[in-house]
Design a protein around this motif. Sequence first.
Motif, PDB file in Angstrom:
ATOM      1  N   GLY A  69       0.820  -1.197   0.000  1.00  0.00           N
ATOM      2  CA  GLY A  69       0.000   0.000   0.000  1.00  0.00           C
ATOM      3  C   GLY A  69       0.856   1.249   0.000  1.00  0.00           C
ATOM      4  N   GLY A  70       0.191   2.373   0.203  1.00  0.00           N
ATOM      5  CA  GLY A  70       0.901   3.645   0.256  1.00  0.00           C
ATOM      6  C   GLY A  70       1.557   4.040  -1.049  1.00  0.00           C
ATOM      7  N   LEU A  71       0.952   3.610  -2.172  1.00  0.00           N
ATOM      8  CA  LEU A  71       1.559   3.888  -3.468  1.00  0.00           C
ATOM      9  C   LEU A  71       1.584   5.385  -3.759  1.00  0.00           C
ATOM     10  N   ALA A  72       2.726   5.853  -4.232  1.00  0.00           N
ATOM     11  CA  ALA A  72       2.843   7.221  -4.719  1.00  0.00           C
ATOM     12  C   ALA A  72       2.386   7.266  -6.169  1.00  0.00           C
ATOM     13  N   TRP A  73       2.008   8.442  -6.652  1.00  0.00           N
ATOM     14  CA  TRP A  73       1.619   8.584  -8.054  1.00  0.00           C
ATOM     15  C   TRP A  73       2.846   8.294  -8.916  1.00  0.00           C
ATOM     16  N   PRO A  74       2.717   7.465  -9.969  1.00  0.00           N
ATOM     17  CA  PRO A  74       3.896   7.021 -10.719  1.00  0.00           C
ATOM     18  C   PRO A  74       4.417   8.015 -11.758  1.00  0.00           C
ATOM     19  N   LEU A  75       3.862   9.215 -11.811  1.00  0.00           N
ATOM     20  CA  LEU A  75       4.343  10.249 -12.719  1.00  0.00           C
ATOM     21  C   LEU A  75       4.599  11.540 -11.949  1.00  0.00           C
ATOM     22  N   ARG A  76       5.503  12.354 -12.495  1.00  0.00           N
ATOM     23  CA  ARG A  76       5.716  13.693 -11.947  1.00  0.00           C
ATOM     24  C   ARG A  76       6.223  14.580 -13.073  1.00  0.00           C
ATOM     25  N   PRO A  77       5.932  15.883 -13.013  1.00  0.00           N
ATOM     26  CA  PRO A  77       6.472  16.779 -14.033  1.00  0.00           C
ATOM     27  C   PRO A  77       7.984  16.911 -13.879  1.00  0.00           C
ATOM     28  N   ALA A  78       8.686  16.979 -14.994  1.00  0.00           N
ATOM     29  CA  ALA A  78      10.129  17.170 -14.957  1.00  0.00           C
ATOM     30  C   ALA A  78      10.453  18.583 -14.512  1.00  0.00           C
ATOM     31  N   ASN A  79      11.675  18.794 -14.060  1.00  0.00           N
ATOM     32  CA  ASN A  79      12.107  20.119 -13.653  1.00  0.00           C
ATOM     33  C   ASN A  79      11.894  21.110 -14.793  1.00  0.00           C
ATOM     34  N   GLY A  80      11.276  22.232 -14.469  1.00  0.00           N
ATOM     35  CA  GLY A  80      11.043  23.268 -15.463  1.00  0.00           C
ATOM     36  C   GLY A  80       9.682  23.208 -16.125  1.00  0.00           C
ATOM     37  N   TYR A  81       8.940  22.113 -15.919  1.00  0.00           N
ATOM     38  CA  TYR A  81       7.602  22.030 -16.504  1.00  0.00           C
ATOM     39  C   TYR A  81       6.675  22.919 -15.681  1.00  0.00           C
ATOM     40  N   ALA A  82       6.001  23.871 -16.343  1.00  0.00           N
ATOM     41  CA  ALA A  82       5.313  24.921 -15.601  1.00  0.00           C
ATOM     42  C   ALA A  82       3.794  24.877 -15.689  1.00  0.00           C
ATOM     43  N   ASP A  83       3.222  24.010 -16.518  1.00  0.00           N
ATOM     44  CA  ASP A  83       1.770  23.997 -16.647  1.00  0.00           C
ATOM     45  C   ASP A  83       1.111  23.405 -15.404  1.00  0.00           C
ATOM     46  N   TYR A  84      -0.203  23.630 -15.298  1.00  0.00           N
ATOM     47  CA  TYR A  84      -0.931  23.174 -14.117  1.00  0.00           C
ATOM     48  C   TYR A  84      -1.044  21.661 -14.041  1.00  0.00           C
ATOM     49  N   GLY A  85      -1.076  20.982 -15.157  1.00  0.00           N
ATOM     50  CA  GLY A  85      -1.208  19.536 -15.175  1.00  0.00           C
ATOM     51  C   GLY A  85      -0.501  18.960 -16.375  1.00  0.00           C
ATOM     52  N   TYR A  86      -0.518  17.637 -16.478  1.00  0.00           N
ATOM     53  CA  TYR A  86       0.248  16.982 -17.542  1.00  0.00           C
ATOM     54  C   TYR A  86      -0.362  15.653 -17.959  1.00  0.00           C
ATOM     55  N   HIS A  87      -1.476  15.231 -17.369  1.00  0.00           N
ATOM     56  CA  HIS A  87      -1.962  13.884 -17.627  1.00  0.00           C
ATOM     57  C   HIS A  87      -3.483  13.790 -17.565  1.00  0.00           C
ATOM     58  N   GLY A  88      -3.968  12.660 -18.061  1.00  0.00           N
ATOM     59  CA  GLY A  88      -5.337  12.227 -17.865  1.00  0.00           C
ATOM     60  C   GLY A  88      -5.336  10.706 -17.789  1.00  0.00           C
ATOM     61  N   ILE A  89      -6.460  10.109 -17.421  1.00  0.00           N
ATOM     62  CA  ILE A  89      -6.582   8.648 -17.376  1.00  0.00           C
ATOM     63  C   ILE A  89      -7.604   8.212 -18.415  1.00  0.00           C
ATOM     64  N   SER A  90      -7.194   7.308 -19.287  1.00  0.00           N
ATOM     65  CA  SER A  90      -8.105   6.802 -20.309  1.00  0.00           C
ATOM     66  C   SER A  90      -8.705   5.450 -19.923  1.00  0.00           C
TER      67      SER A  90
END
Length: 384
Positions: A69-90
């Motif tokens: 348990g206790g899984l962290a989200w498996p994605l993160r924005p790279a350094n310098g990425y400035a937008d509010y989000g970067y993903h969706g789930i299909s």
Amino acid sequence: MAVLGLAATCAFAATSVPDGGGSLQNSPHDELSPAFRARIDTELARNVAELVQAGRLSATPPWLTPQQGGLAWPLRPANGYADYGYHGISNFVDLNAGAGQTLDWNCGARTYDGHAGIDIFLTPFPWLMMDQGSVDIVAAAPGTIIGKIDGNDDRSCPNHFSDDWNAVYVQHADGSVAWYGHMKKFSQTGQPVGATVAAGDYLGKVGSAGFSTGPHLHFELHSSLAGYAIQEPFSGACNAAASLWAEQRPYYDSAIVKLATHAAPPDYHGDNCPDPVDETPNLSDQFYPGDAPIFAAYYRDQLAGQVTTFRVLRPDGSVFDTWSGSSDAAHYAASYWYWTRSPLPAAAPEGLWRFVAEYEGQTYEHAFAVGDVDVDMIFADGFD
């Protein structure tokens, strides 16, 4: 990636109909055949046996019940990425074992027959984001790398797939295994098979290698190689097991992922296959009196009836323009809409203007310059 025209999708049911936009991504997905899975399982079992024999991995007792348990989200924005989000789930895990029948953890149909993982796609410009390395794949839990494959073409798209994917496989202390698939070619961690990783450690970049219709991460979790039961980490009405996430995200995680100003409408190049090229966003943060900026909002999990209120503010904070809109479509996994409003007047004050959106209780801002203003000040001011 298909982009549907406005007439083919919906009209904005509010005070201002957008000039264009529609659905994005068209639900990126993958299909892992039984033979493909069997080959991976055989390779991983061999690697695990060798690591156990070498004393680099502890054997998992067959009676141990996997409960990582206790899984962290498996994605993160790279350094310098400035937008509010970067993903969706299909797609989520298909919990209905019946052929031709589907069921996700929330008793919905955001999956497809036999899908054994979670498809997390890049948005709003997936090929551009992939090529820029905008999003990192990270370990969701501590464990040992028990398998890696790399070097396969990473520009797969509908009906044009590479022979194999690029992936990293991590075994946790309880014997459960996480698959991280479709990685960008040659982006993987330098850590070898047998190395340990902590939660949040870098594993690679999102790509579209193997049987994949667009840049996304296939995150799959299952019990030990001996038990091999697919695990859905989300808990809900149709999956009574406790959530395996440290912080479970909502089924519909509605948000604006990007707010932007453009010199011309973004160009997604149609279906962009069989040789997908980067999208052309036509972004601009510099305008002059008489120009007509294009204002755009990019969403994930946009639902019918969710109202967005937009404002354009002059440098002194006064309102230059305002409008609102809401989609009639039941659900878009990812969507975008843009407006060309009245041109900036000849007497438009020079300085830093702001494009503001209020959506689902959150406020989003994007700054742009009018006149001979150094655009760099936009970023120094703390806005994207």
